[in-house]
Design an enzyme around this catalytic site. Sequence first.
Site, mmCIF file in Angstrom:
data_model
loop_
_atom_site.group_PDB
_atom_site.id
_atom_site.type_symbol
_atom_site.label_atom_id
_atom_site.label_comp_id
_atom_site.label_asym_id
_atom_site.label_seq_id
_atom_site.Cartn_x
_atom_site.Cartn_y
_atom_site.Cartn_z
ATOM 1 N N ASP A 134 0.788 -1.246 0.000
ATOM 2 C CA ASP A 134 0.000 0.000 0.000
ATOM 3 C C ASP A 134 0.814 1.288 0.000
ATOM 4 O O ASP A 134 0.439 2.269 0.667
ATOM 5 C CB ASP A 134 -0.963 0.013 1.190
ATOM 6 C CG ASP A 134 -1.964 -1.127 1.144
ATOM 7 O OD1 ASP A 134 -1.915 -1.929 0.193
ATOM 8 O OD2 ASP A 134 -2.798 -1.218 2.069
ATOM 9 N N LYS A 191 -6.689 -4.867 -3.462
ATOM 10 C CA LYS A 191 -7.422 -5.485 -2.356
ATOM 11 C C LYS A 191 -8.460 -4.517 -1.788
ATOM 12 O O LYS A 191 -8.191 -3.325 -1.649
ATOM 13 C CB LYS A 191 -6.447 -5.924 -1.256
ATOM 14 C CG LYS A 191 -5.614 -4.802 -0.646
ATOM 15 C CD LYS A 191 -4.548 -5.368 0.287
ATOM 16 C CE LYS A 191 -3.750 -4.266 0.974
ATOM 17 N NZ LYS A 191 -4.503 -3.512 1.974
ATOM 18 N N THR A 208 0.072 0.549 6.804
ATOM 19 C CA THR A 208 0.733 0.908 8.048
ATOM 20 C C THR A 208 1.013 -0.359 8.844
ATOM 21 O O THR A 208 0.345 -1.376 8.677
ATOM 22 C CB THR A 208 -0.133 1.855 8.903
ATOM 23 O OG1 THR A 208 -1.405 1.244 9.160
ATOM 24 C CG2 THR A 208 -0.328 3.188 8.230
ATOM 25 N N CYS A 252 -2.544 -2.697 7.736
ATOM 26 C CA CYS A 252 -2.464 -3.562 6.555
ATOM 27 C C CYS A 252 -1.261 -4.497 6.580
ATOM 28 O O CYS A 252 -1.354 -5.633 6.108
ATOM 29 C CB CYS A 252 -2.455 -2.711 5.299
ATOM 30 S SG CYS A 252 -4.027 -1.837 5.045
#
Length: 237
Positions: A25, A131, A160, A164
């Site tokens: 991410d 996702k 983070t 995640c």
Amino acid sequence: MISISCQYNRRFDLDPQHTALIVIDMQRDFLAPEGASGVSGFDLSPLRAIIPRMQNLLSAAREHGVSVFHTREGHRTDLADLPETKQQRSLQAGAQIGAPGPLGRFLVRGEFGHDFIDELQPIPGEPIIDKPGYGAFYATDLEHMLRRKGITHVLLTGVTTQCCVNSTLREAVDRGFFCLTLADCCASFEPALHDATLQIIASEAHLFGWIANGENVICALEKHTFDERNRAIEQTA
């Protein structure tokens, strides 16, 4: 086989051909001031501090034969995969998922803010996992893709740490992967949460695997390649 020095006097042994680096991410919505997290008022500096270290790690992984997977959190344009609970939380945080923002609709697939930051863009051939949840295995093909490549070991990085990254770690552990969390290549908006998550990983005799720094991995990969080249030279001499 490569042996990596880890925290708490542990070692993590891996074969690069059966190892995946998962970059979690590293998106503009989480790391750019105009993204969802910046608009919500979060301090982005702890997250942005890991970018140079992740660049170095990513380069080493690519050079030394470690597979690289990138994940992005986000939702369908019609928000059909967005639970009401998550929607309410995002509204309370100050950047409602799907609402228009400076970089496009917050956390919606295909928007500029949903994509990766410039410093950590994937290269051709590296899989991208889109996702809808916090964990990278939920409602995705990640496990199938890892199994198909023969991956047994995963290196976890990104943001983070307590959300995640840790969600993905727990999913990977339950699926039987050997997991190494790279402490200096993960970050939280609040450093205390980052530290607490690392303590949880190491709790109960390392319930959730191993912890090391990215530099340890880079050094181990470089030494392995150097040793392999020397052996090849000796065999041909």
